[in-house]
Design a protein around this motif. Structure first.
Motif, PDB file in Angstrom:
ATOM      1  N   GLU A  18      -4.964  16.338   0.803  1.00 17.54           N
ATOM      2  CA  GLU A  18      -5.443  15.011   1.159  1.00 17.54           C
ATOM      3  C   GLU A  18      -4.307  14.005   1.004  1.00 17.54           C
ATOM      4  O   GLU A  18      -3.247  14.311   0.444  1.00 17.54           O
ATOM      5  CB  GLU A  18      -6.616  14.610   0.250  1.00 17.54           C
ATOM      6  CG  GLU A  18      -6.223  14.526  -1.213  1.00 17.54           C
ATOM      7  CD  GLU A  18      -7.395  14.252  -2.139  1.00 17.54           C
ATOM      8  OE1 GLU A  18      -8.509  14.046  -1.625  1.00 17.54           O
ATOM      9  OE2 GLU A  18      -7.190  14.230  -3.368  1.00 17.54           O
ATOM     10  N   ILE A  19      -4.553  12.798   1.523  1.00 17.26           N
ATOM     11  CA  ILE A  19      -3.614  11.691   1.360  1.00 17.26           C
ATOM     12  C   ILE A  19      -4.324  10.605   0.564  1.00 17.26           C
ATOM     13  O   ILE A  19      -5.430  10.186   0.927  1.00 17.26           O
ATOM     14  CB  ILE A  19      -3.161  11.134   2.723  1.00 17.26           C
ATOM     15  CG1 ILE A  19      -2.485  12.227   3.555  1.00 17.26           C
ATOM     16  CG2 ILE A  19      -2.210   9.961   2.530  1.00 17.26           C
ATOM     17  CD1 ILE A  19      -2.203  11.824   4.984  1.00 17.26           C
ATOM     18  N   LEU A  20      -3.711  10.182  -0.529  1.00 16.74           N
ATOM     19  CA  LEU A  20      -4.304   9.142  -1.362  1.00 16.74           C
ATOM     20  C   LEU A  20      -3.688   7.792  -1.000  1.00 16.74           C
ATOM     21  O   LEU A  20      -2.473   7.662  -0.896  1.00 16.74           O
ATOM     22  CB  LEU A  20      -4.065   9.432  -2.845  1.00 16.74           C
ATOM     23  CG  LEU A  20      -4.577  10.782  -3.365  1.00 16.74           C
ATOM     24  CD1 LEU A  20      -4.279  10.907  -4.857  1.00 16.74           C
ATOM     25  CD2 LEU A  20      -6.060  10.965  -3.092  1.00 16.74           C
TER      26      LEU A  20
ATOM     27  N   ILE B 276       0.842  -1.197   0.000  1.00 14.64           N
ATOM     28  CA  ILE B 276       0.000   0.000   0.000  1.00 14.64           C
ATOM     29  C   ILE B 276       0.874   1.242   0.000  1.00 14.64           C
ATOM     30  O   ILE B 276       1.816   1.357   0.792  1.00 14.64           O
ATOM     31  CB  ILE B 276      -0.951   0.004   1.210  1.00 14.64           C
ATOM     32  CG1 ILE B 276      -2.010  -1.088   1.047  1.00 14.64           C
ATOM     33  CG2 ILE B 276      -1.631   1.355   1.370  1.00 14.64           C
ATOM     34  CD1 ILE B 276      -2.985  -1.169   2.194  1.00 14.64           C
ATOM     35  N   LEU B 277       0.550   2.174  -0.884  1.00 12.45           N
ATOM     36  CA  LEU B 277       1.274   3.428  -1.023  1.00 12.45           C
ATOM     37  C   LEU B 277       0.404   4.576  -0.512  1.00 12.45           C
ATOM     38  O   LEU B 277      -0.781   4.664  -0.840  1.00 12.45           O
ATOM     39  CB  LEU B 277       1.618   3.665  -2.491  1.00 12.45           C
ATOM     40  CG  LEU B 277       2.318   4.977  -2.845  1.00 12.45           C
ATOM     41  CD1 LEU B 277       3.807   4.858  -2.570  1.00 12.45           C
ATOM     42  CD2 LEU B 277       2.080   5.342  -4.305  1.00 12.45           C
ATOM     43  N   PHE B 278       1.006   5.462   0.290  1.00  9.66           N
ATOM     44  CA  PHE B 278       0.336   6.682   0.732  1.00  9.66           C
ATOM     45  C   PHE B 278       1.013   7.862   0.043  1.00  9.66           C
ATOM     46  O   PHE B 278       2.232   8.031   0.129  1.00  9.66           O
ATOM     47  CB  PHE B 278       0.434   6.839   2.252  1.00  9.66           C
ATOM     48  CG  PHE B 278      -0.321   5.794   3.027  1.00  9.66           C
ATOM     49  CD1 PHE B 278      -1.667   5.951   3.307  1.00  9.66           C
ATOM     50  CD2 PHE B 278       0.316   4.637   3.454  1.00  9.66           C
ATOM     51  CE1 PHE B 278      -2.361   4.992   4.018  1.00  9.66           C
ATOM     52  CE2 PHE B 278      -0.367   3.664   4.164  1.00  9.66           C
ATOM     53  CZ  PHE B 278      -1.718   3.850   4.442  1.00  9.66           C
TER      54      PHE B 278
ATOM     55  N   LEU C 187      -0.200  -0.591  -4.566  1.00 11.59           N
ATOM     56  CA  LEU C 187       1.002  -0.194  -5.290  1.00 11.59           C
ATOM     57  C   LEU C 187       1.101  -0.804  -6.680  1.00 11.59           C
ATOM     58  O   LEU C 187       1.374  -0.105  -7.657  1.00 11.59           O
ATOM     59  CB  LEU C 187       2.248  -0.555  -4.473  1.00 11.59           C
ATOM     60  CG  LEU C 187       3.584  -0.272  -5.133  1.00 11.59           C
ATOM     61  CD1 LEU C 187       3.747   1.224  -5.387  1.00 11.59           C
ATOM     62  CD2 LEU C 187       4.742  -0.795  -4.288  1.00 11.59           C
ATOM     63  N   PHE C 188       0.894  -2.107  -6.800  1.00 10.02           N
ATOM     64  CA  PHE C 188       1.169  -2.781  -8.070  1.00 10.02           C
ATOM     65  C   PHE C 188      -0.031  -2.803  -9.018  1.00 10.02           C
ATOM     66  O   PHE C 188       0.087  -3.252 -10.153  1.00 10.02           O
ATOM     67  CB  PHE C 188       1.656  -4.206  -7.804  1.00 10.02           C
ATOM     68  CG  PHE C 188       2.956  -4.245  -7.039  1.00 10.02           C
ATOM     69  CD1 PHE C 188       4.109  -3.724  -7.595  1.00 10.02           C
ATOM     70  CD2 PHE C 188       3.007  -4.751  -5.758  1.00 10.02           C
ATOM     71  CE1 PHE C 188       5.307  -3.733  -6.890  1.00 10.02           C
ATOM     72  CE2 PHE C 188       4.192  -4.772  -5.044  1.00 10.02           C
ATOM     73  CZ  PHE C 188       5.346  -4.259  -5.612  1.00 10.02           C
ATOM     74  N   GLU C 189      -1.176  -2.308  -8.551  1.00 11.12           N
ATOM     75  CA  GLU C 189      -2.346  -2.212  -9.417  1.00 11.12           C
ATOM     76  C   GLU C 189      -2.714  -0.766  -9.711  1.00 11.12           C
ATOM     77  O   GLU C 189      -3.433  -0.483 -10.676  1.00 11.12           O
ATOM     78  CB  GLU C 189      -3.543  -2.929  -8.784  1.00 11.12           C
ATOM     79  CG  GLU C 189      -3.347  -4.429  -8.641  1.00 11.12           C
ATOM     80  CD  GLU C 189      -4.569  -5.104  -8.042  1.00 11.12           C
ATOM     81  OE1 GLU C 189      -5.621  -4.438  -7.940  1.00 11.12           O
ATOM     82  OE2 GLU C 189      -4.460  -6.286  -7.670  1.00 11.12           O
ATOM     83  N   GLY C 190      -2.252   0.160  -8.876  1.00 12.08           N
ATOM     84  CA  GLY C 190      -2.589   1.567  -9.061  1.00 12.08           C
ATOM     85  C   GLY C 190      -4.005   1.894  -8.644  1.00 12.08           C
ATOM     86  O   GLY C 190      -4.488   3.005  -8.895  1.00 12.08           O
ATOM     87  N   LYS C 191      -4.688   0.956  -8.007  1.00 17.38           N
ATOM     88  CA  LYS C 191      -6.081   1.164  -7.605  1.00 17.38           C
ATOM     89  C   LYS C 191      -6.150   2.080  -6.390  1.00 17.38           C
ATOM     90  O   LYS C 191      -5.484   1.833  -5.385  1.00 17.38           O
ATOM     91  CB  LYS C 191      -6.731  -0.175  -7.284  1.00 17.38           C
ATOM     92  CG  LYS C 191      -8.163  -0.074  -6.794  1.00 17.38           C
ATOM     93  CD  LYS C 191      -8.707  -1.454  -6.415  1.00 17.38           C
ATOM     94  CE  LYS C 191     -10.109  -1.352  -5.848  1.00 17.38           C
ATOM     95  NZ  LYS C 191     -10.618  -2.694  -5.430  1.00 17.38           N
ATOM     96  N   MET C 192      -6.955   3.147  -6.498  1.00 15.74           N
ATOM     97  CA  MET C 192      -7.125   4.025  -5.355  1.00 15.74           C
ATOM     98  C   MET C 192      -8.069   3.368  -4.355  1.00 15.74           C
ATOM     99  O   MET C 192      -9.196   2.998  -4.683  1.00 15.74           O
ATOM    100  CB  MET C 192      -7.677   5.391  -5.762  1.00 15.74           C
ATOM    101  CG  MET C 192      -7.746   6.369  -4.588  1.00 15.74           C
ATOM    102  SD  MET C 192      -8.636   7.891  -4.972  1.00 15.74           S
ATOM    103  CE  MET C 192      -7.573   8.590  -6.229  1.00 15.74           C
TER     104      MET C 192
END
Length: 447
Positions: A332-334, A324-326, A338-343
């Motif tokens: 805001e923080i999205l 998970i990427l923050f 990480l590997f799918e780019g799904k928000m």
């Protein structure tokens, strides 16, 4: 559900850590801003950590207890994350140095704890200096003048060497040796200011850097010709450009079409994440240099020269291959896979009491930068995220627990009951007022 996980584990149907990662990942997904306030003694009327904005924060990786913050006014403060009084919900700095200090003359750009001892830390500043401080006294024990604005610096988390990689206005990465107290050499190859540097977490001699020329380069500091390769956003197969023997250098490949001001490695060192003013986040395979073509969508914003570094949740808290990427995205923080780019979430905080925001900016249809997220930090050994803001505040993000949900539900029920009582009371009052105002007649006589 937990009983099912225990059953599966006991019979060998699943890995031993499935129950743990299921629970911890649920907590990561449930992060929300809490009510804690970081309050500086010099600003009693405003609950802010730094009066002129917070540029950078970092948390020690040993105890996960001490948070270090640097302000746009050159102030520095250290906070004990376990010192908050539950009755007050307020943190006070353990020790601080305000902007009248003789150490840094201009704003802090980056802070980092000493790699093997949190009793010392490094700071860089717009005043062209890199300094080594004592965490106990906030007194500088060493200072290095790099003769150029220092946008960022980085220490290797695993290296036996004590080389500090510095990114400055000069188009070469500067290496400062803390043992000798000298700037050892420079890594030349970029054609613009260096905005981001990051050491490999698995190989102590490998460094990545990004610059305003849009390029991201790899370096092996043991080699005379230190440059290993350069990333190319058009390369999805992993044919990293090789050094040209005739021209003596690498081609001018670009990782982004704008300045690169954020670089972070995954924990295993197999991937690199880069951010840029072209408002793209890219994920690279570090073995081949391939652009993995992960698409994070059109929501990403990035317009400032200051470092904008996303962070990754610890992989020990998450299922395999579910990193998970923050990402600090303006106000805001999205949260992304990480590997799918799904928000996964858009994390926003409510306005804190006493923190000034600009309504006029909203009225004019412009971006409000007073509340911009400037930096993120993860607290080791806990499921806690901290964010720094340009309005001077620091926000703690903690998981929303079942107890929190229960209390919120009770509060909503209480409010609904009070609203119902008020509605009934209002109806009765209307009936009463209608009756008292109406003229009543007896036997045809008006009374």
């Amino acid at each position: 559900m937990n009983n099912q996980y225990l059953f599966d584990r006991s019979f060998g149907y699943s890995r031993h850590d499935v129950l743990k990662t299921t629970e911890t990942s649920r907590l990561v997904y449930a992060l929300q801003p809490n009510d804690a306030i970081f309050e500086h003694a010099s600003e009693p009327k405003r609950p802010v950590a730094h009066a002129s904005g917070v540029n950078t924060i970092v948390i020690d990786k040993f105890e996960g207890r001490y948070l270090l913050s640097g302000g746009a006014d050159s102030s520095i403060a250290i906070w004990d994350l376990e010192s908050r009084l539950d009755s007050e919900d307020t943190y006070k700095p353990l020790i601080s140095a305000d902007r009248t200090s003789d150490e840094h003359k201009l704003g802090i750009t980056q802070l980092s704890f000493y790699p093997f001892d949190s009793l010392a830390f490094l700071s860089s500043s717009y005043d062209h200096t890199l300094k080594l401080f004592s965490s106990e006294t906030l007194e500088a024990s060493a200072s290095f003048n790099l003769d150029s604005v220092v946008y960022t610096h980085a220490l290797s988390p695993i290296a036996s060497h004590l080389l500090v990689a510095c990114g400055t206005q000069h188009p070469a990465v500067r290496l400062v040796d803390l043992r000798s107290g000298a700037s050892t050499h420079s890594l030349a190859g970029h054609s613009g200011a260096i905005l981001s540097v990051a050491w490999s977490p698995v190989c102590e001699h490998i460094l990545a850097s990004g610059a305003t020329d849009g390029s991201v380069r790899f370096w092996d500091i043991r080699r005379g010709s230190a440059e290993l390769g350069v990333l190319d956003m058009e390369d999805s197969f992993g044919t990293m450009p090789q050094r040209s023997k005739t021209r003596g250098g690498f081609p001018n490949s670009k990782a982004h079409s704008g300045p690169v001001n954020g670089i972070v490695w995954t924990e295993d060192g197999r991937h690199l994440i880069t951010t840029s003013h072209d408002e793209r986040i890219r994920v690279w395979n570090t073995d081949t240099g391939a652009n993995t073509l992960v698409n994070f969508g059109p929501t990403v914003r990035n317009t400032h020269l200051a470092p904008l570094v996303p962070i990754l949740a610890p992989t020990a808290l998450l299922p395999l291959e579910k990193d998970i990427l923050f990402y600090p995205n303006e106000r805001e923080i999205l949260m992304y896979e990480l590997f799918e780019g799904k928000m996964l979430r858009r994390m926003r905080r409510l306005n804190q009491p006493g923190v000034v925001t600009s309504n006029a900016t909203h009225a004019m249809g412009q971006r409000n930068t007073l509340d911009r997220v400037t930096a993120l930090a993860w607290r080791a050994h806990d499921v806690e995220l901290y964010s720094a803001h340009s309005d001077g505040s620091i926000t703690a993000w903690t998981p929303r627990t079942e107890e929190d949900a229960r209390l919120d539900d009770e509060e909503e029920e209480r409010e609904e009951e009070e609203t119902g009582h008020k509605r009934k009371r209002g109806v009765l009052e209307d009936i009463y007022q209608e009756l008292t105002k109406r003229k009543i007649t007896f036997g045809g006589l008006g009374l």
